[in-house]
Design a protein around this motif. Structure first.
Motif, PDB file in Angstrom:
ATOM      1  N   PRO A 173      -1.026   6.429   8.334  1.00 33.40           N
ATOM      2  CA  PRO A 173      -1.889   5.350   8.842  1.00 33.40           C
ATOM      3  C   PRO A 173      -1.354   3.962   8.494  1.00 33.40           C
ATOM      4  O   PRO A 173      -1.431   3.037   9.304  1.00 33.40           O
TER       5      PRO A 173
ATOM      6  N   SER B  10      -7.083  16.730  -1.626  1.00 34.49           N
ATOM      7  CA  SER B  10      -6.888  17.862  -0.716  1.00 34.49           C
ATOM      8  C   SER B  10      -5.500  18.493  -0.822  1.00 34.49           C
ATOM      9  O   SER B  10      -5.302  19.624  -0.396  1.00 34.49           O
ATOM     10  N   THR B  11      -4.522  17.777  -1.386  1.00 36.29           N
ATOM     11  CA  THR B  11      -3.185  18.376  -1.382  1.00 36.29           C
ATOM     12  C   THR B  11      -2.612  18.651  -2.774  1.00 36.29           C
ATOM     13  O   THR B  11      -1.559  19.259  -2.879  1.00 36.29           O
ATOM     14  N   ALA B  12      -3.280  18.199  -3.812  1.00 34.14           N
ATOM     15  CA  ALA B  12      -2.695  18.364  -5.150  1.00 34.14           C
ATOM     16  C   ALA B  12      -2.611  19.842  -5.543  1.00 34.14           C
ATOM     17  O   ALA B  12      -3.493  20.632  -5.226  1.00 34.14           O
TER      18      ALA B  12
ATOM     19  N   GLY C  17       0.832  -1.203   0.000  1.00 32.22           N
ATOM     20  CA  GLY C  17       0.000   0.000   0.000  1.00 32.22           C
ATOM     21  C   GLY C  17       0.864   1.250   0.000  1.00 32.22           C
ATOM     22  O   GLY C  17       0.642   2.183  -0.771  1.00 32.22           O
TER      23      GLY C  17
ATOM     24  N   PRO D 195       2.826  16.583   2.071  1.00 32.51           N
ATOM     25  CA  PRO D 195       1.563  16.390   2.808  1.00 32.51           C
ATOM     26  C   PRO D 195       0.778  15.184   2.299  1.00 32.51           C
ATOM     27  O   PRO D 195       0.190  14.452   3.088  1.00 32.51           O
ATOM     28  N   PHE D 196       0.799  14.959   0.990  1.00 30.38           N
ATOM     29  CA  PHE D 196       0.112  13.801   0.424  1.00 30.38           C
ATOM     30  C   PHE D 196       0.717  12.509   0.979  1.00 30.38           C
ATOM     31  O   PHE D 196       0.014  11.635   1.482  1.00 30.38           O
TER      32      PHE D 196
ATOM     33  N   ALA E 215      -6.416  12.228   0.027  1.00 29.93           N
ATOM     34  CA  ALA E 215      -5.169  12.993   0.130  1.00 29.93           C
ATOM     35  C   ALA E 215      -4.832  13.670  -1.184  1.00 29.93           C
ATOM     36  O   ALA E 215      -4.372  14.812  -1.191  1.00 29.93           O
ATOM     37  N   SER E 216      -5.095  13.006  -2.323  1.00 25.96           N
ATOM     38  CA  SER E 216      -4.735  13.702  -3.565  1.00 25.96           C
ATOM     39  C   SER E 216      -5.682  14.850  -3.842  1.00 25.96           C
ATOM     40  O   SER E 216      -5.258  15.885  -4.325  1.00 25.96           O
TER      41      SER E 216
ATOM     42  N   VAL F 118      -8.248  -3.930   2.341  1.00 27.51           N
ATOM     43  CA  VAL F 118      -7.063  -3.064   2.383  1.00 27.51           C
ATOM     44  C   VAL F 118      -7.017  -2.177   1.137  1.00 27.51           C
ATOM     45  O   VAL F 118      -6.732  -0.980   1.217  1.00 27.51           O
TER      46      VAL F 118
ATOM     47  N   LEU G 244      -7.850   6.522   1.095  1.00 27.66           N
ATOM     48  CA  LEU G 244      -6.776   7.391   1.605  1.00 27.66           C
ATOM     49  C   LEU G 244      -6.143   8.187   0.474  1.00 27.66           C
ATOM     50  O   LEU G 244      -5.931   9.398   0.577  1.00 27.66           O
ATOM     51  N   ILE G 245      -5.842   7.488  -0.609  1.00 25.71           N
ATOM     52  CA  ILE G 245      -5.179   8.156  -1.728  1.00 25.71           C
ATOM     53  C   ILE G 245      -6.102   9.201  -2.346  1.00 25.71           C
ATOM     54  O   ILE G 245      -5.695  10.328  -2.636  1.00 25.71           O
TER      55      ILE G 245
ATOM     56  N   GLN H  76      -0.030  12.045   4.658  1.00 24.85           N
ATOM     57  CA  GLN H  76      -1.447  11.778   4.932  1.00 24.85           C
ATOM     58  C   GLN H  76      -1.814  10.327   4.605  1.00 24.85           C
ATOM     59  O   GLN H  76      -2.537   9.689   5.353  1.00 24.85           O
ATOM     60  N   VAL H  77      -1.312   9.824   3.484  1.00 31.44           N
ATOM     61  CA  VAL H  77      -1.659   8.457   3.098  1.00 31.44           C
ATOM     62  C   VAL H  77      -0.833   7.432   3.868  1.00 31.44           C
ATOM     63  O   VAL H  77      -1.348   6.410   4.315  1.00 31.44           O
TER      64      VAL H  77
ATOM     65  N   LEU I 179      -7.007   1.838   1.138  1.00 27.16           N
ATOM     66  CA  LEU I 179      -5.922   2.539   0.452  1.00 27.16           C
ATOM     67  C   LEU I 179      -6.472   3.507  -0.593  1.00 27.16           C
ATOM     68  O   LEU I 179      -6.049   4.661  -0.678  1.00 27.16           O
TER      69      LEU I 179
ATOM     70  N   PHE J  83       2.490   1.523  -3.342  1.00 29.90           N
ATOM     71  CA  PHE J  83       1.596   1.998  -4.386  1.00 29.90           C
ATOM     72  C   PHE J  83       1.306   3.495  -4.233  1.00 29.90           C
ATOM     73  O   PHE J  83       1.331   4.247  -5.205  1.00 29.90           O
ATOM     74  N   SER J  84       1.042   3.930  -3.008  1.00 32.81           N
ATOM     75  CA  SER J  84       0.706   5.349  -2.840  1.00 32.81           C
ATOM     76  C   SER J  84       1.909   6.225  -3.167  1.00 32.81           C
ATOM     77  O   SER J  84       1.777   7.313  -3.722  1.00 32.81           O
TER      78      SER J  84
END
Lengths: 683, 155
Positions: free
Chosen positions: A397, B26-28, A361, A389-390, B23-24, B12, B19-20, A393-394, B16, A364-365
């Protein structure tokens, strides 16, 4: 001299081409003579690649500026040790070093009789030759460090190596990283050989354990040293910035770590076979992908190497190898079926499965984040980027989940764990961790991730402590006379693989504490100090005592002498001497930070420059006595524990590596695999 | 089929993905060029700008009332018009005319207000070809040229 290096290089790749051709033919026809000649060509190829890099080293030490590359990356004033490390100061030499280390790994495979079957062994020489040969051909045709300066003239002096790279960690960090990257060729080669030959028992995994660990150890060390270099040399107070180049080294580390864990599931339970094949090949592919990323200019990085067309060749290579692997997996699908199923989520195989999913995970992120500009442009037509920040944040966790699993995995039973055993093993560590989390939440309710991270680190430490205590106690019940340290030593000595693993986990938990502390509780201040002036930062009182200028052959240094007193009573704690150097040869300015390291925190001082604007009408010489100095001050709590944790990880890796030197576990696991192999064959 | 295994992978992967995605979104930050900024005018949302410090331009560094760096940048591939960057913070060692920088910030119609300033790292450093101008030439005694330009502004 001119042509020894180039000649060796060409000969080396010629030999690797022969290795691929003769080796594949030999493996397909089971012709032992051909296979043997391919193995000889692997060794010869290694010798010639070594000769080539030695020739380059001589060119550097002998200031042979006929070579463009030598001219570009060295000069007459550089000391000998930096002349040697200048080999990997640029792309051409780095690629050569990469190929050389890879060829060494290739040869090392044939140095000892292997425990794998002949049919599988036969395929190793052509695959390893193909791996090394690809890089040697790139070096020869696209990034040749033996290109001559055009026009036939020999410049009297070279351009010099970037001063930021003239640093002890830069002497060892790149070779370490390459030793890590290239080492993953070995498990990948065994894996492909297993697929090609159909010898799909787990013998290929056992045979490559040592190389995988060595590669993993080097890569881990390389990444930590890179962080250490950034911390000491770049003057921004941090050690990791999620830069594409850092990410490029992190991606294979993640899959490599996943692989080290998932192979245990295959060894013990005969599960995850396809998964392990995919991980072995992916890890190697990601090391190549990292090279592609840094050379192709597809992503904007503060760090990327000069953009060249070389990158796309790597992408093509990745595409070809991936396609071959997918075809082979499809071809061998029946033989890769799992021998067992996952019975319970409360089992070690489940813990390893989740550990793998979390690592993948993060992988990948991170991959997603690095390539986000390309994806976003493809989807919406507008290019966007993501930054730290990205990633935080991912990944935070996921890292927290990993920490938790790191405590659970080694202690939970295989197959299915009963409730009673779970409570007995984990209740105390869980309570200890929860208390820590609650305390930190109470101290600062806004720092939730940090509180959980501290709690989970303590949980891991407590599980390790519980395991050691249990093992020592069990041993002393048998042998009452043994002292506690003696029993501890014997416990570890008897099963270095298991307890080396615990040592690695201990190191990672220590690093997690340090990283959390510096992420959540770092203090950063920009200050301007005149001579004699003081400022209070954290628990310190900083006084600028002196500002001076010193001239050296290679650079001019602006130096500050800063008195460090305690903030309470200003009693003397020591002096710090941050510097700023302006290099004459290439106009670079570097910050030489000074650190005051204590177990509790690092005080980090970087001299950012002179506050000339405070001085009235200065157009000529700067009057240092009347000019305030600008400084960046960082207080990084528990920073030194990051490096200490890294050392523990290395010790643990070493312990796992010596497994077999004097233990009986290896024999035992072999026995187990024979038994399991038979039952697998029946099923 | 191994349902437990697939359920784990599925869950999972779902987490994931969420989350991605969050986060993308809000921060891109959008990537823009100098030309685009000038075309669009004011930019309220933070964007990323990769640009080159204009050759032979002055980089100003002032420390009163706050540490501020000011310099002109232009597009790398198609150098045309330039805009001024204002960055509050310390002057990075590697910031020089002709260097490539990566900036993040907003544009108020006059200045690009950068809240992050990254200069290209040394490994990017492409060495000059032999026969080019002597690299040591034109350097000031101490190498701290930008401070003097700061002095000129305030002095």
């Amino acid at each position: 001299m001119v042509d020894i290096g180039h000649f060796s290089l060409v000969t080396a790749w010629g030999l690797s081409v022969y290795g691929v051709a003769a080796g594949s033919l030999g493996a397909m026809r089971s012709n032992r003579a051909l296979v043997k000649s391919a193995i000889s060509s692997v060794h010869l190829c290694t010798l010639f690649s070594l000769a080539s890099i030695v020739a380059l080293a001589f060119a550097f030490v002998g200031h042979d500026y006929r070579y463009m590359y030598v001219w570009q990356h060295s000069n007459n004033t550089m000391p000998d040790h930096y002349l040697v490390s200048a080999i990997w100061g640029g792309m051409d030499g780095s690629m050569l070093l990469w190929a050389v280390i890879m060829s060494l790994y290739g040869s090392s495979v044939f140095l000892r009789p292997s425990m794998v079957r002949r049919e599988l062994q036969n395929w190793l020489a052509p695959i390893l030759s193909a791996g090394t040969g690809f890089f040697l051909i790139i070096v020869t045709f696209l990034t040749n460090p033996f290109r001559l300066v055009p026009g036939g003239t020999v410049p009297p002096d070279g351009n010099g190596l970037n001063p930021l790279l003239q640093n002890p960690s830069m002497m060892i960090h790149p070779p370490m990283l390459y030793a890590g990257f290239t080492g993953f060729l070995v498990p990948c080669a065994f894996c492909l050989a297993a697929l090609l030959s159909g010898q799909l028992s787990d013998s290929w995994i056992r045979a490559t354990r040592r190389w995988t660990l060595i590669a993993w150890g080097f890569l881990t060390m390389g990444i930590i040293l890179g962080g250490n270099w950034a911390y000491i040399e770049l003057g921004w107070g941090g050690f990791w910035a999620w830069d594409p180049v850092e990410n490029a080294s992190f991606l294979p580390w993640l899959t490599g770590t996943a692989y080290l864990h998932s192979v245990m599931v295959q060894e013990q339970k005969g599960m995850l076979k396809v998964w392990n094949v995919v991980l072995a090949v992916t890890t190697y592919m990601l090391t190549v992908f990292g090279t592609f990323l840094t050379r192709s200019g597809v992503v904007q990085s503060v760090h990327a190497f000069a953009e060249t067309d070389v990158g796309w060749v790597f992408l093509l290579y990745i595409g070809i190898v991936s396609a071959i692997t997918i075809l082979l997996i499809g071809y061998r699908w029946q033989e890769l079926r799992p021998e067992r199923q996952l019975e319970s989520y409360f089992s070690r195989e489940a813990a390893f499965l989740f550990n793998n999913l979390a690592l993948l995970g993060i992988c990948f992120s991170t991959f997603w984040g690095v390539l986000f500009p390309i994806f976003s442009e493809a989807v919406s037509g507008e290019k966007s980027v993501v930054g730290p920040p990205f990633f935080n944040q991912v990944n935070i966790p996921l890292f927290l989940a990993l920490l938790f699993l790191m405590g659970v995995g080694p202690l939970i039973a295989w197959r299915r764990s009963n409730k009673k055993a779970l409570v007995k093993t984990f209740s105390r560590p869980l309570i200890a961790g929860s208390i820590i989390t609650v305390v930190f939440l109470w101290l600062d309710p806004t720092k939730i991730s940090a509180a959980i991270a501290f709690g989970l680190s303590v949980f891991v430490l407590a599980t390790i402590e519980a395991e050691m205590r249990r093992a020592v106690k069990a041993r002393r019940q048998m042998l009452e006379k043994e002292s506690i340290p003696g029993a501890l030593y014997q416990v570890v000595r008897r099963r270095p693989r298991r307890y080396g693993g615990f040592m690695v986990h201990l190191g990672v938990a220590v690093m997690a504490v340090s990283i959390t502390a510096s992420m959540a509780y770092q203090t950063e201040r920009d200050i301007s100090l005149s001579q004699g002036q003081s400022v209070e930062v954290g628990r310190y009182n900083l006084t600028l005592e002196e500002l001076g200028q010193e001239k050296y052959d290679n650079y001019t240094a602006l130096t500050a002498k800063v008195r460090i007193g305690s903030a309470e009573d200003n009693s003397l704690l020591g002096y710090m001497h941050p510097e700023r150097r302006a290099y004459v040869s290439n106009q670079e300015v570097t910050t030489e930070v000074d650190l005051r390291v204590t177990p509790r925190e690092d005080l980090y001082l970087a001299l950012a420059g002179l506050d000339v604007s405070a001085q009235s009408g200065s157009h000529g010489d700067v009057d240092l006595a009347a000019t305030p100095a600008l400084m960046k001050v960082f207080i990084n709590p528990l920073q030194v524990w990051l490096w200490f944790g890294g050392v523990l990880v290395m010790i643990g890796t070493g312990m796992v590596l010596i497994q077999g030197a004097f233990s009986s576990e290896l024999a035992a696991t072999r026995q187990a695999s024979v038994v399991r192999g038979e039952s697998g064959a029946r099923a | 089929m191994n349902y437990k295994l697939f359920a784990a992978v599925f869950i999972v992967a779902g987490v994931l993905g969420a989350l991605i995605w969050s986060a993308s979104s809000s921060t891109a930050k959008r990537v823009v060029t100098v030309a685009e900024i000038l075309e669009r005018g004011i930019l309220v949302d933070a964007v990323q700008l990769g640009a080159r410090v204009v050759e032979d331009s002055k980089i100003e560094f002032i420390t009163q009332p706050e540490n501020t760096v000011r310099f002109q940048v232009t597009d790398i591939s198609d150098p045309g018009p330039s805009i001024r960057v204002v960055y509050q913070g310390m002057m990075p060692d590697t910031l020089k005319p002709g260097r490539d920088v990566i900036l993040q910030g907003t544009y108020d119609g006059a200045d690009f207000k950068a809240n992050s300033l990254l200069t290209q790292c040394p490994s990017k450093y492409t060495p000059p070809k032999p026969g080019a101008a002597n690299p040591g030439e034109g350097q000031s005694e101490t190498g701290y040229q930008y401070q003097e330009s700061g002095a000129q502004i305030n002095g």
